[in-house]
Design an enzyme around this catalytic site. Structure first.
Site, PDB file in Angstrom:
ATOM      1  CG  HIS A 279     -38.837  -3.131 -33.229  1.00 39.90           C
ATOM      2  ND1 HIS A 279     -38.206  -1.982 -33.809  1.00 39.90           N
ATOM      3  CD2 HIS A 279     -37.515  -4.096 -33.153  1.00 39.90           C
ATOM      4  CE1 HIS A 279     -36.940  -2.067 -34.093  1.00 39.90           C
ATOM      5  NE2 HIS A 279     -36.566  -3.359 -33.903  1.00 39.90           N
TER       6      HIS A 279
ATOM      7  CG  HIS B 153     -40.392   0.179 -37.471  1.00 38.83           C
ATOM      8  ND1 HIS B 153     -39.514  -0.428 -36.536  1.00 38.83           N
ATOM      9  CD2 HIS B 153     -40.046  -0.155 -38.778  1.00 38.83           C
ATOM     10  CE1 HIS B 153     -38.792  -1.263 -37.390  1.00 38.83           C
ATOM     11  NE2 HIS B 153     -39.091  -1.237 -38.683  1.00 38.83           N
TER      12      HIS B 153
ATOM     13  CD  GLU C   7     -40.038   4.486 -36.783  1.00 40.29           C
ATOM     14  OE1 GLU C   7     -40.842   4.279 -35.984  1.00 40.29           O
ATOM     15  OE2 GLU C   7     -38.817   4.120 -36.705  1.00 40.29           O
TER      16      GLU C   7
ATOM     17  CD  GLU D 160     -41.283  -0.157 -32.999  1.00 41.41           C
ATOM     18  OE1 GLU D 160     -41.378  -0.530 -34.270  1.00 41.41           O
ATOM     19  OE2 GLU D 160     -40.204  -0.047 -32.455  1.00 41.41           O
TER      20      GLU D 160
END
Length: 519
Positions: A243, A341, A414, A246
């Protein structure tokens, strides 16, 4: 809005805000004409004649990773800013990066970013945009007191992020960003520098090329003796930046690479036993274009792992093909797949893992996150969860977790866009580029703990090269934060608000929030 790409400025029409009420959870601001970034757009007040003068702000986002689609003049010190949606996907609007120049000294402004596509945001929890300028190269967060996130009746009750700012130097160009930028060019320069060192344990090659012919680099780090054909070896695969908005994931990945290729005794030992393969940027086109979530063609590449197309999703097609080939090669045993991420609504670093009916397999799957929580003060085991949500079936974690060998652990790592909290301190600590990289270094260290636990690596290092305990690192950081550190350079002065005039109480809108608003 008025623009000047040449020498003749056009006059803006007075802007009328839309008062149509709508309580949808996603912004429905009209995104017509937001198909490209602004290119040196000059904002001139209505009825002004002549060439632009100091104080007529010039906005620009026509550069790598830039994103700003439109500026509406509200009054001399107030502007509505519109994020350009992802290419071929108007649904996603979150990332922004733009410059402002032609300012007057002590010029006060209010910027409203009015078309965010997400309602939930860390802006509710104190996150603020980043700023730097020509004379101050270090990114700094704006003070929390100057940033407001609220439902706005003037924009169909969509959520708006407003921030006040005072430009202090007329010759500076100021740059504003959602998070710390990390461009495709920055990555290529970083990997070029590693390649020039000619380390015998590092190999770099383009795995595939993107739709726009950018490299999807595959970095292999291991002792060359492990790559002898016929010798069984364990493989750890780390990917990032599927992404594009990010950006913290790139800093975490860089920290991981820097540790693995370093001379640290732990790094050398890991290279002697493990083959590390890293793909630092899975979506180079989306990164270059300044998208938030999608590729050039508008695809969320973390939803196509189950059936990637070689022409529409060449990046995922290439890396998945590579991983499946490793999985079938008797010389390799893929132990880990970790996709990095960044998270826009939660604090700390944490992991998503898979869940299995086999209790023993599920128990083994929980070992690595717990070991990481012992090494990284910012990693939260409480936020870590294991699931098999249907709407995440096309992610790398879910897809590979279902088609690789049962011994393979597939995770999403994350990290918060904003900050983390520790058990020893309730006050949130804002992430910096270095703190993101520290998480990457701690991720790398944790593989030694894991393989020692599995009795694959045995080592009893001296205390002089053992990593400090998590509690000791937390106490050290809190001590440094509580100390009265003198301002020794321009960047630190900037950090303490002593160069930008940011006390502008009369320029503040009250925050409005209804607890009954839908999330």
């Amino acid at each position: 809005m008025s623009s000047e790409n040449n020498d003749e400025p056009s006059q803006p029409l007075p802007q009328k805000r839309n008062n149509n009420n709508n309580s949808d959870s996603e912004s429905d601001v009209n995104n017509d004409h937001l198909i490209g970034n602004v290119q040196r757009v000059v904002i001139i007040p209505p009825n002004y004649e002549g060439k632009p003068k100091k104080g007529h702000l010039i906005f620009d986002a026509s550069f790598e990773c830039g994103n700003l689609g439109r500026i509406d003049y509200v009054n001399d010190c107030e502007y509505d800013l519109f994020i350009r949606p992802d290419t071929c996907s108007p649904r996603f609007r979150c990332w922004f990066l733009f410059t402002v120049e032609n300012v007057k000294a002590n010029q006060r402004v209010i910027f409203h970013i009015v078309n965010f596509s997400k309602v939930k945001s860390l802006y509710r929890d104190g996150m603020t945009p980043l700023v730097k300028s020509t004379s101050r190269k270090k990114w700094q967060r704006l003070p929390t007191r100057n940033v407001f996130y609220y439902r706005c009746p003037d924009h169909r009750k969509n959520y708006v992020m407003s921030f006040t700012f005072c430009f202090d130097r007329e010759d500076d160009i100021y740059q504003f960003a959602y998070s710390f930028p990390y461009t495709y060019t920055k990555l290529q320069n970083y990997l070029d520098n590693i390649e020039q060192r000619q380390l015998d344990f590092v190999q770099r090659r383009p795995l595939v090329y993107s739709v726009q012919k950018r490299r999807l680099d595959l970095i292999t780090v291991t002792n060359p003796s492990l790559l002898v054909k016929g010798k069984r070896k364990k493989v750890v695969i780390v990917t990032a930046r599927v992404h594009p908005g990010e950006t913290p994931s790139s800093y975490v990945c860089q920290g991981f690479i820097e540790f693995i290729i370093s001379d640290h005794p732990i790094a050398r030992l890991l290279r002697d036993h493990i083959v590390f393969q890293i793909v630092p940027m899975l979506n180079p086109d989306g990164v270059f274009l300044g998208n938030q979530r999608c590729s050039l063609l508008g695809f969320d590449l973390n939803r196509v792992w189950n059936e990637p197309s070689h022409w529409a999703h060449p990046e995922i097609f290439g890396i998945k093909t590579h991983i499946m080939n490793l999985n079938e090669d008797p010389d390799f045993e893929v132990d880990f797949f970790i996709d990095i991420h960044a998270h826009s609504t939660m604090m700390n670093g944490f992991m998503y893992g898979n869940t299995y009916d086999d209790a023993s397999r599920l128990e083994k799957h929980g070992v690595f996150p717990r070991l990481l929580s012992r090494n990284a003060e910012d990693f939260s085991i409480n936020n870590t969860s294991f699931n098999r949500d249907a709407f995440k079936a096309g992610t790398g974690r879910r897809t590979l977790g279902g088609c690789l060998q049962e011994s393979t652990h597939c995770y999403t790592l994350e990290v918060s866009f904003f900050s983390y909290q520790t058990s020893a301190n309730s006050q949130a600590i804002s992430y910096t580029e270095d703190l993101y990289q520290q998480l990457g270094r701690n991720l790398a260290r944790t593989f030694l703990d894991y393989y020692k636990t599995m009795n694959y690596i045995s080592w009893s290092p001296s205390c002089s090269i053992m990593p400090r305990l998590k509690e000791d690192r937390i106490k050290s950081r809190l001590t440094r934060q509580s100390a009265n550190m003198p301002i020794v350079n321009q960047d630190e002065a900037f950090l303490n608000g002593e160069t930008f005039n940011l006390s502008m109480g009369e320029f503040i809108y009250p925050q409005t929030r209804n607890s009954n608003d839908p999330e």
